[in-house]
Design a protein around this motif. Structure first.
Motif, PDB file in Angstrom:
ATOM      1  N   VAL A  50      38.655-109.685 -54.853  1.00 22.25           N
ATOM      2  CA  VAL A  50      37.835-109.421 -53.665  1.00 22.25           C
ATOM      3  C   VAL A  50      36.637-108.544 -54.046  1.00 22.25           C
ATOM      4  O   VAL A  50      36.788-107.553 -54.765  1.00 22.25           O
ATOM      5  CB  VAL A  50      38.695-108.739 -52.583  1.00 22.25           C
ATOM      6  CG1 VAL A  50      37.843-108.241 -51.416  1.00 22.25           C
ATOM      7  CG2 VAL A  50      39.771-109.712 -52.087  1.00 22.25           C
ATOM      8  N   TRP A  51      35.455-108.911 -53.574  1.00 19.54           N
ATOM      9  CA  TRP A  51      34.253-108.137 -53.836  1.00 19.54           C
ATOM     10  C   TRP A  51      34.132-106.968 -52.857  1.00 19.54           C
ATOM     11  O   TRP A  51      34.748-106.968 -51.777  1.00 19.54           O
ATOM     12  CB  TRP A  51      33.016-109.028 -53.722  1.00 19.54           C
ATOM     13  CG  TRP A  51      32.879-110.023 -54.822  1.00 19.54           C
ATOM     14  CD1 TRP A  51      32.327-109.816 -56.069  1.00 19.54           C
ATOM     15  CD2 TRP A  51      33.300-111.396 -54.807  1.00 19.54           C
ATOM     16  NE1 TRP A  51      32.381-110.975 -56.808  1.00 19.54           N
ATOM     17  CE2 TRP A  51      32.970-111.963 -56.070  1.00 19.54           C
ATOM     18  CE3 TRP A  51      33.932-112.205 -53.860  1.00 19.54           C
ATOM     19  CZ2 TRP A  51      33.251-113.290 -56.383  1.00 19.54           C
ATOM     20  CZ3 TRP A  51      34.213-113.526 -54.179  1.00 19.54           C
ATOM     21  CH2 TRP A  51      33.876-114.058 -55.430  1.00 19.54           C
ATOM     22  N   ALA A  52      33.325-106.006 -53.216  1.00 18.27           N
ATOM     23  CA  ALA A  52      33.039-104.877 -52.329  1.00 18.27           C
ATOM     24  C   ALA A  52      32.026-105.288 -51.265  1.00 18.27           C
ATOM     25  O   ALA A  52      31.361-106.316 -51.380  1.00 18.27           O
ATOM     26  CB  ALA A  52      32.495-103.704 -53.146  1.00 18.27           C
ATOM     27  N   HIS A  53      31.910-104.475 -50.236  1.00 19.78           N
ATOM     28  CA  HIS A  53      30.903-104.725 -49.191  1.00 19.78           C
ATOM     29  C   HIS A  53      29.503-104.684 -49.802  1.00 19.78           C
ATOM     30  O   HIS A  53      28.674-105.549 -49.530  1.00 19.78           O
ATOM     31  CB  HIS A  53      31.030-103.657 -48.108  1.00 19.78           C
ATOM     32  CG  HIS A  53      30.177-103.902 -46.902  1.00 19.78           C
ATOM     33  ND1 HIS A  53      30.684-103.956 -45.624  1.00 19.78           N
ATOM     34  CD2 HIS A  53      28.842-104.093 -46.760  1.00 19.78           C
ATOM     35  CE1 HIS A  53      29.704-104.181 -44.760  1.00 19.78           C
ATOM     36  NE2 HIS A  53      28.581-104.256 -45.427  1.00 19.78           N
ATOM     37  N   LYS A 106      28.419-103.209 -60.290  1.00 19.27           N
ATOM     38  CA  LYS A 106      29.398-102.205 -59.895  1.00 19.27           C
ATOM     39  C   LYS A 106      29.416-102.051 -58.370  1.00 19.27           C
ATOM     40  O   LYS A 106      28.387-102.149 -57.705  1.00 19.27           O
ATOM     41  CB  LYS A 106      29.062-100.846 -60.528  1.00 19.27           C
ATOM     42  CG  LYS A 106      29.164-100.836 -62.047  1.00 19.27           C
ATOM     43  CD  LYS A 106      30.589-101.081 -62.501  1.00 19.27           C
ATOM     44  CE  LYS A 106      30.728-101.047 -64.010  1.00 19.27           C
ATOM     45  NZ  LYS A 106      32.110-101.424 -64.426  1.00 19.27           N
ATOM     46  N   ALA A 107      30.605-101.806 -57.841  1.00 20.66           N
ATOM     47  CA  ALA A 107      30.737-101.605 -56.400  1.00 20.66           C
ATOM     48  C   ALA A 107      30.011-100.343 -55.972  1.00 20.66           C
ATOM     49  O   ALA A 107      29.985 -99.341 -56.698  1.00 20.66           O
ATOM     50  CB  ALA A 107      32.209-101.504 -56.024  1.00 20.66           C
ATOM     51  N   LYS A 108      29.396-100.403 -54.793  1.00 17.82           N
ATOM     52  CA  LYS A 108      28.790 -99.215 -54.180  1.00 17.82           C
ATOM     53  C   LYS A 108      29.582 -98.896 -52.920  1.00 17.82           C
ATOM     54  O   LYS A 108      29.855 -99.785 -52.107  1.00 17.82           O
ATOM     55  CB  LYS A 108      27.321 -99.476 -53.823  1.00 17.82           C
ATOM     56  CG  LYS A 108      26.686 -98.335 -53.022  1.00 17.82           C
ATOM     57  CD  LYS A 108      25.235 -98.621 -52.689  1.00 17.82           C
ATOM     58  CE  LYS A 108      24.694 -97.642 -51.644  1.00 17.82           C
ATOM     59  NZ  LYS A 108      24.739 -96.231 -52.091  1.00 17.82           N
ATOM     60  N   ALA A 109      29.963 -97.644 -52.762  1.00 14.30           N
ATOM     61  CA  ALA A 109      30.763 -97.250 -51.604  1.00 14.30           C
ATOM     62  C   ALA A 109      30.015 -97.516 -50.305  1.00 14.30           C
ATOM     63  O   ALA A 109      28.830 -97.194 -50.179  1.00 14.30           O
ATOM     64  CB  ALA A 109      31.146 -95.781 -51.701  1.00 14.30           C
ATOM     65  N   ASP A 169      35.956 -96.458 -48.278  1.00 17.99           N
ATOM     66  CA  ASP A 169      35.622 -97.887 -48.366  1.00 17.99           C
ATOM     67  C   ASP A 169      34.698 -98.072 -49.570  1.00 17.99           C
ATOM     68  O   ASP A 169      33.487 -98.188 -49.430  1.00 17.99           O
ATOM     69  CB  ASP A 169      34.948 -98.322 -47.063  1.00 17.99           C
ATOM     70  CG  ASP A 169      34.547 -99.788 -47.057  1.00 17.99           C
ATOM     71  OD1 ASP A 169      34.879-100.495 -48.028  1.00 17.99           O
ATOM     72  OD2 ASP A 169      33.896-100.224 -46.094  1.00 17.99           O
ATOM     73  N   ASP A 170      35.309 -98.059 -50.757  1.00 19.98           N
ATOM     74  CA  ASP A 170      34.501 -98.076 -51.973  1.00 19.98           C
ATOM     75  C   ASP A 170      34.858 -99.227 -52.901  1.00 19.98           C
ATOM     76  O   ASP A 170      34.437 -99.255 -54.050  1.00 19.98           O
ATOM     77  CB  ASP A 170      34.656 -96.747 -52.723  1.00 19.98           C
ATOM     78  CG  ASP A 170      36.087 -96.478 -53.178  1.00 19.98           C
ATOM     79  OD1 ASP A 170      36.991 -97.274 -52.835  1.00 19.98           O
ATOM     80  OD2 ASP A 170      36.307 -95.468 -53.876  1.00 19.98           O
ATOM     81  N   ALA A 171      35.640-100.193 -52.396  1.00 16.71           N
ATOM     82  CA  ALA A 171      36.086-101.271 -53.293  1.00 16.71           C
ATOM     83  C   ALA A 171      36.230-102.580 -52.516  1.00 16.71           C
ATOM     84  O   ALA A 171      35.267-103.047 -51.914  1.00 16.71           O
ATOM     85  CB  ALA A 171      37.388-100.858 -53.977  1.00 16.71           C
TER      86      ALA A 171
END
Length: 446
Positions: free
Chosen positions: A122-125, A132-135, A140-142
């Motif tokens: 699953v990708w981050a928002h 890289k994921a951004k919070a 809610d960081d992932a």
């Protein structure tokens, strides 16, 4: 697909530069088809010319006015990227870009997604251009399952679109297939509960603890989870989790339009109008029924409630009416708000995406809005990437700003209303047919 273009339309579309000025005399010569095509083309530019350059995917937002400098130009939005991917298929078919340009753009985006951070698939928002994921928030960081589901429906459409293409196109179809089949929907049941959870993080686990229940914009999340042939969920997750063992149902009417699904809002009311859009960019609501609702009728009611509410205009806001209607989540005079037709949530702000993305449900009413915006309001609301996100005549507020997740449905839903393009692609997938049947849906497309 064959599309007929006149020389005059070619001239009109070719002149759509970033600093286009309106010309009322020429605008009024446009047919409905010409104006719809113009709006689609200009809006799609957000996802092509305005794309985040490293990934080729959708920026979270873009501010033409530069009033708010830290405007997330470099932040990639997962859900909006899914909408933009679907819009690219429209752009290829409408010849806004060449077939090769479309393929290259899609390949760039999918190559990025394959290398980006994923959390049980699953990708981050939000993502940085590094992948890289951004919070999005404190915990809610992932992994964001809902935003990922908006992207997943687009991946299915890409696979179907290129399934019978040349060798390169078939390889892109294979990559899209691999990406969506890698999403571990069943993990997001949080220890095999019969409900899906929105978030999971390797840093905070299930701390967000946000169970996804209906009715809101998340029907597509449950549909994609049920349809997955690799990490699918049983039907009980849908019926007990999303439909709350039948508590999803209600029965009331607003302005004479019946509502059978209980929206996740206070009182007897309907939510922001994007709830009638996001889940239905690929999922065709025409004739779509289960034991809870007739989804075409529900979405029509939701749309016409907004239209009639603007005409009634109980709070007396300037400009509301048959030519200026539609309340949804968007920029607001003070920050960002989920506008809806209720005393507390109507802030005098009209969001063009609300009416424009409702074109399949109310083509006449949507067309009235498009003509008014383009012909009468002109440069106040129209810019390099189509209509700006929101405006308020009461507050004399016309910000020159865009949000990706609001622009995307305009291109896709107008096309669905015109040709059914994305509906046909999505509903043609065998996994979608099987999954919908498993959940108890009926549709002429399955």
């Amino acid at each position: 697909m064959k599309f007929l273009y006149t020389i005059s339309l070619f001239v009109i579309l070719s002149s759509c530069g970033t600093q286009q000025k309106t010309n009322v005399a020429s605008q009024k010569k446009l047919t409905d088809d010409q104006l719809l095509t113009l709006v689609q083309k200009q809006t799609y530019k957000y996802f092509y010319e305005g794309a985040e350059p490293i990934s080729g995917l959708s920026r979270e937002r873009y501010h033409s006015d530069n009033i708010y400098p830290s405007n997330d130009k470099d932040i990639i939005a997962t859900g909006a990227s899914g909408f933009g991917i679907m819009g690219t298929i429209v752009a290829i078919e409408r010849k806004f870009i060449t077939k090769k340009q479309g393929y290259d753009h899609l390949k760039k985006g999918l190559d990025f997604l394959a290398k980006a951070d994923r959390f049980h698939g699953v990708w981050a928002h939000w993502m940085h251009p590094s992948g890289k994921a951004k919070a999005f928030g404190k915990n809610d960081d992932a992994g964001d399952l809902v935003e990922t589901s908006f992207l997943a429906q687009a991946l299915v459409c890409v696979r179907q679109y290129y399934a019978n293409g040349n060798a390169e196109e078939k390889e892109l179809a294979r990559k899209a297939d691999e990406l969506w089949k890698g999403i571990e929907w069943n993990f997001f049941r949080q220890n095999n509960q019969n409900v899906l959870y929105w978030h999971w993080s390797p840093n905070t686990g299930w701390k967000m603890n946000f169970a996804i229940t209906g009715y809101n914009e998340c029907l597509i999340t449950y549909v994609m989870a049920a349809c997955s042939p690799t990490h699918g969920v049983p039907a009980a997750v849908y019926h007990q989790g999303w439909a709350k063992s039948g508590a999803i149902n209600t029965s009331f009417s607003m302005y004479g339009h019946p509502v059978k699904l209980k929206h996740n809002v206070v009182g007897q009311n309907v939510g922001p109008l994007f709830w009638a859009h996001y889940s239905y960019l690929g999922l065709n609501p025409k004739g779509l029924k289960d034991k809870y609702a007739d989804y075409w009728e529900e979405n029509k009611s939701h749309t016409l409630i907004n239209y009639d509410y603007a005409i009634a205009n109980p709070k007396g806001f300037k400009g509301y009416g048959a030519n200026s209607w539609g309340l949804t989540a968007s920029y607001s005079v003070k920050g960002y708000a989920a506008h809806m037709p209720s005393e507390g949530e109507d802030k005098g702000v009209i969001s063009p995406t609300a009416a424009l993305s409702s074109y399949p449900y109310a083509p006449k009413e949507s067309m009235q809005m498009i003509r008014h915006l383009y012909e009468n309001m002109g440069d106040k609301v129209w810019g390099e990437f189509g209509f700006y996100d929101a405006y308020s005549e009461t507050a004399n507020w016309y910000p020159k700003r865009y949000i990706g997740i609001d622009q995307g449905p305009i291109v896709v839903m107008i096309e669905n209303g015109r040709t059914g393009l994305l509906w046909n692609l999505f509903m043609s997938a065998p996994e979608i047919k099987t999954g919908l049947k498993k959940l108890g849906f009926e549709s002429p497309k399955i």
